[in-house]
Design a protein around this motif. Structure first.
Motif, mmCIF file in Angstrom:
data_model
loop_
_atom_site.group_PDB
_atom_site.id
_atom_site.type_symbol
_atom_site.label_atom_id
_atom_site.label_comp_id
_atom_site.label_asym_id
_atom_site.label_seq_id
_atom_site.Cartn_x
_atom_site.Cartn_y
_atom_site.Cartn_z
ATOM 1 N N ASN A 167 -4.928 2.984 2.456
ATOM 2 C CA ASN A 167 -3.977 3.624 1.550
ATOM 3 C C ASN A 167 -3.866 2.875 0.223
ATOM 4 O OD1 ASN A 167 -1.866 5.840 1.440
ATOM 5 N ND2 ASN A 167 -0.725 4.059 0.755
ATOM 6 N N SER A 168 -3.972 1.562 0.259
ATOM 7 C CA SER A 168 -3.845 0.802 -0.988
ATOM 8 C C SER A 168 -4.963 1.154 -1.961
ATOM 9 C CB SER A 168 -3.835 -0.704 -0.716
ATOM 10 O OG SER A 168 -5.106 -1.152 -0.313
ATOM 11 N N ASP A 169 -6.110 1.537 -1.440
ATOM 12 C CA ASP A 169 -7.231 1.847 -2.313
ATOM 13 C C ASP A 169 -7.174 3.266 -2.877
ATOM 14 O OD1 ASP A 169 -9.645 1.099 -3.589
ATOM 15 O OD2 ASP A 169 -10.745 2.306 -2.138
ATOM 16 N N ASP A 170 -6.818 4.250 -2.048
ATOM 17 C CA ASP A 170 -6.887 5.623 -2.561
ATOM 18 C C ASP A 170 -5.726 6.529 -2.133
ATOM 19 O OD1 ASP A 170 -7.435 6.107 0.096
ATOM 20 O OD2 ASP A 170 -9.513 6.694 -0.219
ATOM 21 N N ARG A 171 -4.673 5.953 -1.578
ATOM 22 C CA ARG A 171 -3.454 6.692 -1.168
ATOM 23 C C ARG A 171 -3.772 7.777 -0.137
ATOM 24 N NH1 ARG A 171 -2.997 2.883 -3.906
ATOM 25 N NH2 ARG A 171 -1.728 2.619 -5.752
ATOM 26 N N THR A 172 -4.764 7.545 0.696
ATOM 27 C CA THR A 172 -5.169 8.496 1.729
ATOM 28 C C THR A 172 -3.996 8.921 2.598
ATOM 29 O OG1 THR A 172 -7.365 7.537 1.797
ATOM 30 C CG2 THR A 172 -6.698 8.818 3.711
ATOM 31 N N TRP A 173 -3.124 7.995 2.932
ATOM 32 C CA TRP A 173 -2.006 8.292 3.833
ATOM 33 C C TRP A 173 -0.812 8.851 3.080
ATOM 34 C CZ3 TRP A 173 -2.091 8.088 9.092
ATOM 35 C CH2 TRP A 173 -3.258 7.584 9.650
ATOM 36 N N THR A 174 -0.380 8.192 2.028
ATOM 37 C CA THR A 174 0.864 8.607 1.366
ATOM 38 C C THR A 174 0.714 9.886 0.552
ATOM 39 O OG1 THR A 174 0.394 7.010 -0.398
ATOM 40 C CG2 THR A 174 1.908 6.326 1.352
ATOM 41 N N GLN A 175 -0.489 10.273 0.196
ATOM 42 C CA GLN A 175 -0.647 11.540 -0.533
ATOM 43 C C GLN A 175 -0.354 12.734 0.358
ATOM 44 O OE1 GLN A 175 -4.605 11.864 -2.077
ATOM 45 N NE2 GLN A 175 -5.551 12.108 -0.074
ATOM 46 N N ARG A 176 -0.280 12.529 1.668
ATOM 47 C CA ARG A 176 0.042 13.614 2.605
ATOM 48 C C ARG A 176 1.525 13.979 2.587
ATOM 49 N NH1 ARG A 176 -2.973 11.238 7.989
ATOM 50 N NH2 ARG A 176 -4.947 10.761 6.966
ATOM 51 N N ILE A 177 2.353 13.125 2.011
ATOM 52 C CA ILE A 177 3.804 13.310 2.049
ATOM 53 C C ILE A 177 4.314 13.632 0.648
ATOM 54 C CG2 ILE A 177 6.010 12.189 2.558
ATOM 55 C CD1 ILE A 177 4.576 12.014 5.039
ATOM 56 N N THR A 178 5.171 14.623 0.554
ATOM 57 C CA THR A 178 5.874 14.918 -0.689
ATOM 58 C C THR A 178 7.356 14.740 -0.415
ATOM 59 O OG1 THR A 178 4.188 16.538 -1.277
ATOM 60 C CG2 THR A 178 6.296 16.654 -2.466
ATOM 61 N N PHE A 179 7.970 13.792 -1.099
ATOM 62 C CA PHE A 179 9.399 13.556 -0.922
ATOM 63 C C PHE A 179 10.186 14.518 -1.795
ATOM 64 C CE2 PHE A 179 7.631 9.540 0.504
ATOM 65 C CZ PHE A 179 8.352 9.328 1.666
ATOM 66 N N ASN A 180 11.305 15.008 -1.270
ATOM 67 C CA ASN A 180 12.166 15.892 -2.054
ATOM 68 C C ASN A 180 12.759 15.143 -3.243
ATOM 69 O OD1 ASN A 180 11.589 17.570 0.083
ATOM 70 N ND2 ASN A 180 13.706 18.148 0.491
ATOM 71 N N SER A 181 12.984 13.860 -3.073
ATOM 72 C CA SER A 181 13.535 13.034 -4.145
ATOM 73 C C SER A 181 12.425 12.594 -5.092
ATOM 74 C CB SER A 181 14.220 11.796 -3.549
ATOM 75 O OG SER A 181 14.485 10.856 -4.568
ATOM 76 N N LYS A 182 12.479 13.088 -6.323
ATOM 77 C CA LYS A 182 11.503 12.658 -7.322
ATOM 78 C C LYS A 182 11.667 11.172 -7.605
ATOM 79 C CE LYS A 182 9.907 13.635 -12.035
ATOM 80 N NZ LYS A 182 9.146 12.438 -12.041
#
Length: 192
Positions: A71-86
């Motif tokens: 994830n640190s290299d290309d956000r593979t994991w966190t790009q799957r999540i969209t938080f309602n809070s900008k």
């Protein structure tokens, strides 16, 4: 824990390890207690397990942090999540970019994590300029999936020869060879 501490704990603990741990605490709390796009409790369980808990044992020691490293290299994991809070999305993305800048920012931001003043300045300005959401806490359900375990199949699969084509002798020739072998006495074996 930071990627470095998970992979090489013998190298010692630094301030940057604490900064990275703080990033993961905020990510974890946001996954568990803020509204976001991953609503399936089993998917959330898998994400949390792979990102925070998964480890393997090899070469005499426990290894972890693979999902964090990827994830640190290309956000593979966190790009799957969209938080309602900008606001939380912006904070997490900026902190992750400081920790490991995306390719287009690597030369410009190479020291954003090694120099803690950058994160301190960013966080101070962030809290000063942003109106953080209130009363938006939720209890995102996390459910361990029921694993489907396929029974082990027998590895003894019967051999089925390929269909014969022009490059192989015809079946008549094959049959004749078998008949010929049946009428020919076996070779004698002499024992010494």
């Amino acid at each position: 824990m930071s990627i470095k501490i998970l992979e090489t704990p013998e190298k010692g603990h630094t301030l940057q390890d604490d900064m990275e741990s703080l990033l993961y605490v905020i990510l974890y709390c946001s996954l568990r207690h803020l509204p976001h796009s991953m609503r399936n409790p089993e998917h959330l369980y898998r994400f949390i397990h792979k990102f925070f808990d998964d480890c393997s044992y090899g070469v005499g020691k426990l290894h972890g942090g693979d999902a964090k490293l990827v994830n640190s290299d290309d956000r593979t994991w966190t790009q799957r999540i969209t938080f309602n809070s900008k606001n939380i999305a912006d904070w997490l993305n900026t902190a992750m970019n400081y920790h490991h800048p995306p390719r287009h920012l690597r030369w410009e931001w190479w020291d954003r994590w090694s120099n803690p003043d950058y994160l301190d300045t960013f966080w101070g300005a962030f809290l000063e300029r942003r109106d953080l959401e209130k009363d938006d806490a939720v209890d995102n359900k996390v459910q361990k999936p029921i694993e489907y375990v396929r029974p082990i199949e027998d590895s003894r699969v019967p051999f089925i020869p390929p269909a014969r084509s022009g490059m192989y002798p015809s079946s008549d020739h094959h049959r004749a060879s078998q008949e010929e072998r049946a009428t020919t006495p076996p070779a004698r074996v002499f024992e010494a």
